[in-house]
Design a protein around this motif. Structure first.
Motif, mmCIF file in Angstrom:
data_model
loop_
_atom_site.group_PDB
_atom_site.id
_atom_site.type_symbol
_atom_site.label_atom_id
_atom_site.label_comp_id
_atom_site.label_asym_id
_atom_site.label_seq_id
_atom_site.Cartn_x
_atom_site.Cartn_y
_atom_site.Cartn_z
ATOM 1 N N UNK A 1 -5.822 10.331 12.206
ATOM 2 C CA UNK A 1 -6.672 9.267 11.664
ATOM 3 C C UNK A 1 -7.993 9.771 11.091
ATOM 4 N N UNK A 2 -8.587 10.806 11.667
ATOM 5 C CA UNK A 2 -9.817 11.327 11.083
ATOM 6 C C UNK A 2 -9.529 11.917 9.706
ATOM 7 N N UNK A 3 -8.478 12.730 9.611
ATOM 8 C CA UNK A 3 -8.111 13.312 8.325
ATOM 9 C C UNK A 3 -7.792 12.206 7.319
ATOM 10 N N UNK A 4 -7.121 11.159 7.789
ATOM 11 C CA UNK A 4 -6.652 10.085 6.910
ATOM 12 C C UNK A 4 -7.786 9.186 6.422
ATOM 13 N N UNK A 5 -8.684 8.819 7.340
ATOM 14 C CA UNK A 5 -9.620 7.730 7.061
ATOM 15 C C UNK A 5 -11.086 8.148 6.972
ATOM 16 N N UNK B 1 -3.915 13.162 6.027
ATOM 17 C CA UNK B 1 -3.760 12.750 7.409
ATOM 18 C C UNK B 1 -2.326 12.455 7.779
ATOM 19 N N UNK B 2 -1.421 12.590 6.815
ATOM 20 C CA UNK B 2 -0.012 12.262 7.029
ATOM 21 C C UNK B 2 0.918 13.459 6.855
ATOM 22 N N UNK B 3 0.409 14.554 6.298
ATOM 23 C CA UNK B 3 1.285 15.631 5.840
ATOM 24 C C UNK B 3 1.206 16.906 6.657
ATOM 25 N N UNK B 4 0.630 16.841 7.859
ATOM 26 C CA UNK B 4 0.585 18.031 8.707
ATOM 27 C C UNK B 4 1.990 18.397 9.175
ATOM 28 N N UNK B 5 2.204 19.649 9.487
ATOM 29 C CA UNK B 5 3.538 20.109 9.889
ATOM 30 C C UNK B 5 4.062 19.299 11.079
ATOM 31 N N UNK B 6 5.342 19.022 11.070
ATOM 32 C CA UNK B 6 6.089 18.280 12.110
ATOM 33 C C UNK B 6 5.750 16.797 12.150
ATOM 34 N N UNK B 7 5.040 16.268 11.173
ATOM 35 C CA UNK B 7 4.533 14.891 11.239
ATOM 36 C C UNK B 7 5.552 13.832 10.817
ATOM 37 N N UNK B 8 6.841 14.195 10.702
ATOM 38 C CA UNK B 8 7.843 13.153 10.424
ATOM 39 C C UNK B 8 9.180 13.439 11.112
ATOM 40 N N UNK C 1 0.871 -1.177 0.000
ATOM 41 C CA UNK C 1 0.000 0.000 0.000
ATOM 42 C C UNK C 1 0.907 1.227 0.000
ATOM 43 N N UNK C 2 0.790 2.069 -1.012
ATOM 44 C CA UNK C 2 1.724 3.176 -1.207
ATOM 45 C C UNK C 2 0.997 4.509 -1.070
ATOM 46 N N UNK C 3 1.572 5.424 -0.303
ATOM 47 C CA UNK C 3 1.068 6.793 -0.267
ATOM 48 C C UNK C 3 2.259 7.726 -0.079
ATOM 49 N N UNK D 1 -7.844 18.671 15.291
ATOM 50 C CA UNK D 1 -7.539 17.241 15.366
ATOM 51 C C UNK D 1 -8.004 16.642 16.683
ATOM 52 N N UNK D 2 -8.586 15.450 16.602
ATOM 53 C CA UNK D 2 -8.933 14.668 17.777
ATOM 54 C C UNK D 2 -8.263 13.296 17.764
ATOM 55 N N UNK D 3 -7.596 12.944 16.646
ATOM 56 C CA UNK D 3 -7.111 11.575 16.479
ATOM 57 C C UNK D 3 -5.678 11.538 15.945
#
Length: 282
Positions: A161-165, A174-181, A97-99, A119-121
């Protein structure tokens, strides 16, 4: 070798760790980035170490930056551990699964992680990060893949997870918010990792163990992932691949204890170092 970068955001100074000593890469590398890998930077550093041409770097009080600068892309593999797929109720994938993840999400291993507004999740995911060292384009087989890897790092694939799913579209938002890596503390060169499929991964939140897995449990190995991706895109020097996470994310835990401001997340991968992030609010 272990490569690292020290200093304020945007002003990091590249360095190499040799045992307990840290040496600045002044005159050897402007930064640890795509040009560094594509231009034989690893060989230059090895030669400079062997010839004792490097000056010690006093890292006292210096921020630890991400060990690579400005990757062209971050490619992520989802559901790549059987136990993680099971805990989320997803079927085991027949193919990876690629994103994609915004490269600007990369921060240092001890930097603050910001929970997005509304965000809540916000969730945690410890992952083996793979940094590409040589172009991978239509590789003939997985046997050719590891020769294209520059090294490995602790990577934290933070997810909302809410943004993602639940918000439709692709996972990227759901993966690209600032500081998320957060990434690092080091890039450990591939020659120092005898088997990328034999590394333990661990993550705790506020001192409570949440993830404790091994890369041996990957559905698709590092070699398979690099080969597979090369059939669909050109992997270039300096690119980062996040290879998936084991079970223990908040999404799969009863009560879903998602991250809140003030939480402390600690991560570790065998031989690749430890990281620690305090969670704040955007």
């Amino acid at each position: 070798m272990k490569l690292a970068r020290y200093g304020r955001p945007g002003q990091e100074r590249p360095a190499v760790l040799d045992g307990d000593a840290v040496y600045a890469l002044d005159g050897v590398a402007d930064d640890i980035d795509a040009a560094f890998f594509a231009g034989g930077g690893l060989d230059r550093v090895r030669a400079a170490l062997a010839e004792e041409r490097l000056s010690p770097l006093d890292t006292t009080g210096l921020r630890v930056g991400a060990p690579i600068a400005a990757p062209g892309k971050i490619v992520c593999i989802g559901l790549n551990y059987r136990d993680h797929a099971e805990e989320t109720g997803a079927a085991l994938p027949a193919e990876p699964v690629v994103f994609m993840k915004d490269p600007s999400t990369i921060v240092g291993p001890f930097d603050e992680v910001l929970i997005p507004r509304a965000s809540q999740k916000t969730d945690w995911e410890v992952e083996l990060g793979v940094v590409i060292g040589a172009e991978a384009r239509y590789l003939a087989s997985p046997d050719d893949a590891l020769a294209c890897v520059a090294g490995y790092a602790v990577s934290h694939d933070v997810s909302e997870r809410e943004f993602q799913l639940e918000r439709g579209g692709q996972w990227d938002k759901g993966k690209s918010c600032e500081t998320f890596n957060p990434l690092g503390p080091w890039l450990v060169t591939a020659d120092e990792v005898a088997d990328p499929q034999a590394l333990g991964l661990r993550l705790s939140v506020n001192g409570v163990s949440r993830q404790d897995g091994t890369t041996a449990s990957m559905i698709f190995s590092v070699a398979h992932v690099v080969w597979y991706l090369s059939q669909f895109m050109v992997l270039r020097p300096g690119d980062l691949i996040n290879t998936g996470t084991p079970a223990g994310v908040a999404l799969g835990i009863e009560g879903n204890p998602y991250l809140r401001a003030g939480d402390v997340v600690e991560l570790e991968i065998d031989g690749l170092g430890t990281a620690r992030q305090t969670v704040g609010q955007a």
